[in-house]
Write an enzyme that holds these catalytic residues in place. Structure first.
Site: not given
Ligand code: XLS
Ligand code: NI
Ligand code: NI
Length: 450
Positions: A110, A113
């Site tokens: 992300h 992050d």
């Molecule tokens: C959250 C999601 C997230 C996605 C990416 O529930 O699984 O981690 O995979 O944003």
């Protein structure tokens, strides 16, 4: 030759963690692989290429393991707890060490992050750019490849009412800017895909929501992204990751079938595939097997967020996938589909709050890798055995004749079928033999792993 069970240790952020090797099923050492032998062939293809394991930056590097009732517990010797650029860059180095020690070939991220959000977009984008450069060199030195990238359109308070589905058009602009930058960063890193996870693209209450408008906004947002991907020459696959709720009350891409309907309704079906997460299937009240098969039937399964939930708990607990029956079902679906192309198995998974050491991060990934390698072996054995596929084929054999073909090609009418029904002898029911088939799966599992 059987690999020996001793380890070579090197010291760094993951001090005490050696370069992980395949040591075979009899090795009891925690920091080793027992089932996943990357270059071993299954159905003529190396396990590495079947499984395409990825580690995700948000859980592996950023999840402190707090929960709604308790403080973070994770030990992260590489992290000084600040949002400085230096700290962000050091995390990249720690992640590189993690990937090369575990031998995990892919990763996912992300935008927010990897690099912190600053007071202005200019400053945020400048710092992101610096971190992306470091990630590029991390990829060069480890050989790791980017499975997919995404934009975090859910953490910042501006997104509290949604991003693409926000009632405020200025928030839509912010989201558009973020997707543009994140997609270009993904492309620069050679990413094979780009994911939309619409964590707040839904509603909390219908009392303040125009559902019809919000779905149109979301579709428009995705069209903008499709057009932009094409205009910059991004050839990676775009994916939507369905999830029914949490943190929203309801998400518009609530499960595979709802998402497929959304994609078809808004003319996106040829541009976007699905990234399916096990825990989201659980939250939607479906099995992962159901979600995968529904996507495959529509030619829309792209990639997998490999984790598992805790049934009945109602939270996206993102446990590491260690259930052999689950990994077998997943790999059977993937093999039946013909394997991944751009997709892979992304461990969108976190350790329990009580497993807080850096070694636990490694051990948890190894547990997931071994569980999937075993699932792959069992799935290949089920296909080789052939009884399941033959049973399904036979079950529909009455459709193979001229009549069945004519009905399905819409060459019959109800009056004719009515006439034919009158000519039938009594129809003898045939057993579905579910318990027998479940036992066949159990027996093959036991033999394949012996
Ligand atoms: C959250 C999601 C997230 C996605 C990416 O529930 O699984 O981690 O995979 O944003
Ligand atoms: Ni996910
Ligand atoms: Ni999730």
């Amino acid at each position: 030759m059987a690999a020996s069970c001793d380890t070579v240790r090197m010291a760094d952020f993951f001090a005490g963690v050696p370069s992980i090797a395949f040591k075979g099923p009899d090795c009891n050492e925690p920091l080793a692989l027992r089932q996943y032998d990357a270059s071993a062939l299954v159905e003529g293809r190396p396990m590495r290429d079947h499984l395409r394991f990825a580690s995700c930056y948000w859980h592996t590097m950023r999840n402190g393991l707090s929960d709604p009732f308790g403080a973070p517990t994770a030990q992260m010797p590489w992290d000084d707890g600040t949002d400085s650029l230096d700290n962000a860059l050091r995390r990249v180095d720690a992640f590189g060490e993690f990937l090369s020690k575990t031998g995990i070939g892919f990763w996912c991220f992300h935008d927010r992050d990897v690099a912190p959000e600053r007071d202005s977009l200019v400053a945020t984008e400048r710092d992101l750019h610096t971190v992306i450069e470091r990630l590029e060199s991390m990829q060069r030195s480890t050989g790791a490849r980017l499975l997919w990238g995404t934009a975090c359109l859910f953490s910042h308070p501006r997104y509290m009412h949604g991003a693409a589905t926000s009632p405020d058009v200025r928030v839509f602009l912010h989201a558009a800017a973020q997707v543009r930058v994140a997609m270009e960063a993904t492309m620069r890193l050679g990413g094979e895909g780009y994911v939309f996870w619409g964590g707040r693209e839904g509603y909390t209450t219908l009392l303040n929501t125009d559902l019809r408008r919000e779905r149109e906004q979301l579709a428009t947002f995705l069209h903008l992204a499709v057009v932009h991907a094409r205009s910059i020459g991004f050839t990676g696959q775009l994916y939507i990751e369905p999830k029914p709720h949490e943190p929203s009350t309801h998400q518009y891409d609530s499960d595979v079938e709802a998402t497929l309907n959304f994609l078809r309704e808004f003319g996106l079906i040829n541009h976007v595939k699905l990234n399916i997460e096990t825990n989201h299937a659980t939250l939607a009240g479906h099995s992962m097997e159901h979600e995968l098969r529904a996507a495959i039937a529509a030619g829309a399964l792209g990639s997998i967020d490999a984790n598992m939930g805790t049934p009945g708990l109602g939270w996206d607990t993102d446990r590491f996938p260690t259930d052999l029956a689950l990994t077998t079902q997943v790999m059977l679906a993937v093999l039946d589909m013909g394997g991944f192309t751009t997709g892979g198995l992304n461990f969108d998974a976190k350790r329990r709050r009580e497993s807080f050491t850096p070694e636990d991060l490694v051990i948890a990934h190894l547990a997931g890798m071994d569980a999937f390698a075993a699932g792959l072996k069992v799935a290949a054995a089920i296909r080789k055995d052939g009884r399941l596929a033959a049973f399904v084929r036979d079950r529909y054999s009455s459709w193979q004749g001229d009549l069945g073909r004519r009905i399905l090609s819409r060459g019959a009418n109800l009056a004719e079928l009515h006439r034919l029904a009158h000519d039938l002898e009594a129809v003898e029911p045939v057993s579905g033999r579910q318990e027998m088939l479940e036992d066949i799966v159990n027996q093959i599992t036991i033999r394949a792993l012996r």
